[in-house]
Design a protein around this motif. Structure first.
Motif, PDB file in Angstrom:
ATOM      1  N   CYS A 102      -2.635   8.877  -7.071  1.00 20.19           N
ATOM      2  CA  CYS A 102      -3.388   9.525  -8.409  1.00 20.19           C
ATOM      3  C   CYS A 102      -4.179   8.693  -8.737  1.00 20.19           C
ATOM      4  CB  CYS A 102      -2.188   9.973  -9.358  1.00 20.19           C
ATOM      5  SG  CYS A 102      -1.308  11.504  -8.622  1.00 20.19           S
ATOM      6  N   ARG A 103      -4.222   7.357  -8.756  1.00 18.87           N
ATOM      7  CA  ARG A 103      -5.007   6.388  -9.320  1.00 18.87           C
ATOM      8  C   ARG A 103      -6.532   6.412  -8.745  1.00 18.87           C
ATOM      9  NH1 ARG A 103      -0.368   2.873  -9.959  1.00 18.87           N
ATOM     10  NH2 ARG A 103       0.393   2.872 -12.007  1.00 18.87           N
ATOM     11  N   ARG A 104      -6.246   6.579  -7.204  1.00 17.53           N
ATOM     12  CA  ARG A 104      -7.528   6.688  -6.467  1.00 17.53           C
ATOM     13  C   ARG A 104      -8.399   7.974  -6.395  1.00 17.53           C
ATOM     14  NH1 ARG A 104      -4.065   4.878  -2.560  1.00 17.53           N
ATOM     15  NH2 ARG A 104      -4.493   6.893  -1.283  1.00 17.53           N
ATOM     16  N   ASN A 105      -7.526   8.950  -6.833  1.00 16.36           N
ATOM     17  CA  ASN A 105      -7.775  10.414  -6.765  1.00 16.36           C
ATOM     18  C   ASN A 105      -7.752  11.310  -7.798  1.00 16.36           C
ATOM     19  OD1 ASN A 105      -8.640  10.532  -3.717  1.00 16.36           O
ATOM     20  ND2 ASN A 105      -6.535   9.628  -3.708  1.00 16.36           N
ATOM     21  N   PRO A 106      -7.849  11.098  -9.125  1.00 19.42           N
ATOM     22  CA  PRO A 106      -7.633  11.557 -10.338  1.00 19.42           C
ATOM     23  C   PRO A 106      -8.216  12.969 -10.396  1.00 19.42           C
ATOM     24  CG  PRO A 106      -9.443   9.888 -10.743  1.00 19.42           C
ATOM     25  CD  PRO A 106      -9.025   9.573  -9.455  1.00 19.42           C
ATOM     26  N   GLY A 107      -8.778  13.476  -9.803  1.00 23.03           N
ATOM     27  CA  GLY A 107      -9.523  14.685  -9.735  1.00 23.03           C
ATOM     28  C   GLY A 107      -8.765  15.793  -8.739  1.00 23.03           C
ATOM     29  N   LYS A 108      -7.639  15.250  -8.041  1.00 24.13           N
ATOM     30  CA  LYS A 108      -6.918  16.041  -7.068  1.00 24.13           C
ATOM     31  C   LYS A 108      -5.633  16.346  -7.653  1.00 24.13           C
ATOM     32  CE  LYS A 108      -9.277  14.518  -2.870  1.00 24.13           C
ATOM     33  NZ  LYS A 108      -9.153  14.185  -1.557  1.00 24.13           N
ATOM     34  N   VAL A 109      -4.980  17.263  -6.984  1.00 26.75           N
ATOM     35  CA  VAL A 109      -3.647  17.682  -7.474  1.00 26.75           C
ATOM     36  C   VAL A 109      -2.689  16.938  -6.674  1.00 26.75           C
ATOM     37  CG1 VAL A 109      -4.244  20.215  -8.081  1.00 26.75           C
ATOM     38  CG2 VAL A 109      -3.630  19.707  -5.653  1.00 26.75           C
ATOM     39  N   VAL A 110      -1.562  16.603  -7.389  1.00 29.10           N
ATOM     40  CA  VAL A 110      -0.224  16.051  -6.845  1.00 29.10           C
ATOM     41  C   VAL A 110       0.073  16.406  -5.415  1.00 29.10           C
ATOM     42  CG1 VAL A 110       2.156  15.359  -7.186  1.00 29.10           C
ATOM     43  CG2 VAL A 110       0.407  15.232  -9.259  1.00 29.10           C
ATOM     44  N   SER A 111      -0.002  17.645  -5.324  1.00 31.06           N
ATOM     45  CA  SER A 111       0.526  18.113  -3.840  1.00 31.06           C
ATOM     46  C   SER A 111      -0.221  17.282  -2.739  1.00 31.06           C
ATOM     47  CB  SER A 111       0.570  19.636  -3.595  1.00 31.06           C
ATOM     48  OG  SER A 111      -0.851  20.085  -3.980  1.00 31.06           O
ATOM     49  N   ARG A 112      -1.492  17.245  -2.873  1.00 26.21           N
ATOM     50  CA  ARG A 112      -2.454  16.356  -1.809  1.00 26.21           C
ATOM     51  C   ARG A 112      -1.768  15.093  -1.588  1.00 26.21           C
ATOM     52  NH1 ARG A 112      -5.994  19.817   0.477  1.00 26.21           N
ATOM     53  NH2 ARG A 112      -7.300  20.995  -0.879  1.00 26.21           N
ATOM     54  N   GLY A 113      -1.506  14.219  -2.630  1.00 20.16           N
ATOM     55  CA  GLY A 113      -0.888  12.874  -2.431  1.00 20.16           C
ATOM     56  C   GLY A 113       0.493  13.201  -1.635  1.00 20.16           C
ATOM     57  N   LEU A 114       1.397  14.233  -2.175  1.00 22.25           N
ATOM     58  CA  LEU A 114       2.493  14.356  -1.561  1.00 22.25           C
ATOM     59  C   LEU A 114       2.602  14.749  -0.162  1.00 22.25           C
ATOM     60  CD1 LEU A 114       4.528  16.121  -4.493  1.00 22.25           C
ATOM     61  CD2 LEU A 114       4.693  13.572  -3.752  1.00 22.25           C
ATOM     62  N   ASN A 115       1.657  15.368   0.181  1.00 15.24           N
ATOM     63  CA  ASN A 115       1.543  16.034   1.718  1.00 15.24           C
ATOM     64  C   ASN A 115       0.922  14.891   2.452  1.00 15.24           C
ATOM     65  OD1 ASN A 115       1.999  18.704   0.650  1.00 15.24           O
ATOM     66  ND2 ASN A 115       0.187  19.198   1.027  1.00 15.24           N
ATOM     67  N   GLU A 116       0.131  14.057   1.906  1.00 17.70           N
ATOM     68  CA  GLU A 116      -0.350  12.777   2.523  1.00 17.70           C
ATOM     69  C   GLU A 116       0.651  11.932   2.780  1.00 17.70           C
ATOM     70  OE1 GLU A 116      -2.764   9.277   0.902  1.00 17.70           O
ATOM     71  OE2 GLU A 116      -4.245  10.904   1.449  1.00 17.70           O
ATOM     72  N   TYR A 117       1.658  11.568   1.804  1.00 18.50           N
ATOM     73  CA  TYR A 117       2.849  10.647   1.792  1.00 18.50           C
ATOM     74  C   TYR A 117       3.735  11.158   3.061  1.00 18.50           C
ATOM     75  CZ  TYR A 117       7.078   8.443   1.281  1.00 18.50           C
ATOM     76  OH  TYR A 117       8.505   8.158   1.481  1.00 18.50           O
ATOM     77  N   GLN A 118       3.945  12.389   3.058  1.00 16.33           N
ATOM     78  CA  GLN A 118       5.009  13.119   3.987  1.00 16.33           C
ATOM     79  C   GLN A 118       4.568  12.925   5.395  1.00 16.33           C
ATOM     80  OE1 GLN A 118       6.183  17.231   2.978  1.00 16.33           O
ATOM     81  NE2 GLN A 118       8.141  16.732   4.328  1.00 16.33           N
ATOM     82  N   GLU A 119       3.018  13.153   5.373  1.00 15.31           N
ATOM     83  CA  GLU A 119       2.508  13.135   6.844  1.00 15.31           C
ATOM     84  C   GLU A 119       2.519  11.791   7.446  1.00 15.31           C
ATOM     85  OE1 GLU A 119      -1.045  15.354   6.028  1.00 15.31           O
ATOM     86  OE2 GLU A 119      -0.134  17.091   5.760  1.00 15.31           O
ATOM     87  N   SER A 120       2.539  10.831   6.678  1.00 21.58           N
ATOM     88  CA  SER A 120       2.690   9.343   6.925  1.00 21.58           C
ATOM     89  C   SER A 120       3.895   8.956   7.501  1.00 21.58           C
ATOM     90  CB  SER A 120       1.967   8.561   5.883  1.00 21.58           C
ATOM     91  OG  SER A 120       3.161   8.354   4.850  1.00 21.58           O
ATOM     92  N   LEU A 121       4.941   9.537   7.270  1.00 22.23           N
ATOM     93  CA  LEU A 121       6.426   9.349   7.612  1.00 22.23           C
ATOM     94  C   LEU A 121       6.648   9.706   9.002  1.00 22.23           C
ATOM     95  CD1 LEU A 121       8.325  11.097   4.546  1.00 22.23           C
ATOM     96  CD2 LEU A 121       7.925   8.844   5.055  1.00 22.23           C
ATOM     97  N   PRO A 122       7.413   8.900   9.661  1.00 21.50           N
ATOM     98  CA  PRO A 122       7.912   9.294  10.962  1.00 21.50           C
ATOM     99  C   PRO A 122       8.415  10.455  11.252  1.00 21.50           C
ATOM    100  CG  PRO A 122       9.228   7.335  10.242  1.00 21.50           C
ATOM    101  CD  PRO A 122       8.321   7.910   9.062  1.00 21.50           C
ATOM    102  N   GLN A 123       8.451  11.352  12.478  1.00 20.89           N
ATOM    103  CA  GLN A 123       8.689  12.295  12.640  1.00 20.89           C
ATOM    104  C   GLN A 123      10.615  12.476  12.755  1.00 20.89           C
ATOM    105  OE1 GLN A 123       7.526  13.992  16.410  1.00 20.89           O
ATOM    106  NE2 GLN A 123       8.498  15.943  15.861  1.00 20.89           N
ATOM    107  N   TYR A 124      10.982  13.512  12.163  1.00 21.59           N
ATOM    108  CA  TYR A 124      12.551  13.232  12.056  1.00 21.59           C
ATOM    109  C   TYR A 124      12.959  13.639  13.443  1.00 21.59           C
ATOM    110  CZ  TYR A 124      17.308  14.920  10.948  1.00 21.59           C
ATOM    111  OH  TYR A 124      18.534  14.928  10.709  1.00 21.59           O
ATOM    112  N   GLN A 125      14.130  12.781  13.941  1.00 18.80           N
ATOM    113  CA  GLN A 125      14.736  13.025  15.333  1.00 18.80           C
ATOM    114  C   GLN A 125      15.963  13.910  14.944  1.00 18.80           C
ATOM    115  OE1 GLN A 125      13.038  12.246  17.735  1.00 18.80           O
ATOM    116  NE2 GLN A 125      11.287  11.545  16.723  1.00 18.80           N
ATOM    117  N   MET A 126      15.998  15.143  15.208  1.00 22.73           N
ATOM    118  CA  MET A 126      17.274  15.947  15.471  1.00 22.73           C
ATOM    119  C   MET A 126      18.246  15.206  16.228  1.00 22.73           C
ATOM    120  SD  MET A 126      16.475  18.726  13.622  1.00 22.73           S
ATOM    121  CE  MET A 126      16.107  20.511  14.244  1.00 22.73           C
ATOM    122  N   LYS A 127      19.561  15.300  15.599  1.00 21.20           N
ATOM    123  CA  LYS A 127      20.651  14.643  16.316  1.00 21.20           C
ATOM    124  C   LYS A 127      21.779  15.626  16.772  1.00 21.20           C
ATOM    125  CE  LYS A 127      20.171  10.513  13.573  1.00 21.20           C
ATOM    126  NZ  LYS A 127      20.147  10.113  12.228  1.00 21.20           N
TER     127      LYS A 127
END
Length: 127
Positions: A102-127
């Motif tokens: 948000c500090r880097r992108n004050p004009g964007k909506v929070v969901s964009r940052g949350l989507n970016e964060y989630q996409e940076s996470l490793p894929q969930y491995q089903m057990k």
């Protein structure tokens, strides 16, 4: 104790008014549809009142709900390749990630940052 309850109630009501907007870009109804500049402003105001942990707790709860809901939506549609391991980092890490976004992108909506964060996470491995 009563003061803390009153602050929490005030914050919840504030977020309800600020966040109950449905943007044309996203069909969300929460912190996710709020602008990054508004989130940074709210966090700074709570820092000044020495109540930063309260706002952090509220935002962390919203982050958990948003990311969980997104993962569930992927699972419901059978798109298991998009499931991410939400437990890979702490929720405090996700909060800091969002604030930095948000500090880097004050004009964007929070969901964009949350989507970016989630996409940076490793894929969930089903057990």
């Amino acid at each position: 104790m009563k003061r803390l309850i009153n602050k929490r109630l005030l914050l919840i009501v504030t977020f309800l008014f600020v966040s109950f907007e449905i943007t044309a870009e996203f069909a969300t109804w929460s912190l996710a549809s709020t602008s990054c500049s508004e989130v940074i402003k709210e966090v700074e105001e709570f820092k000044r009142s020495n109540d930063e942990m309260f706002i952090q707790d509220m935002i962390e709860l919203d982050i958990q709900g948003y990311l969980t809901g997104r993962n569930l939506a992927f699972a419901d549609t059978g798109d298991f390749s998009k499931l991410r391991d939400l437990g890979f980092n702490s929720v405090s890490f996700a909060y800091e990630y969002l604030l930095n976004y948000c500090r880097r992108n004050p004009g964007k909506v929070v969901s964009r940052g949350l989507n970016e964060y989630q996409e940076s996470l490793p894929q969930y491995q089903m057990k």
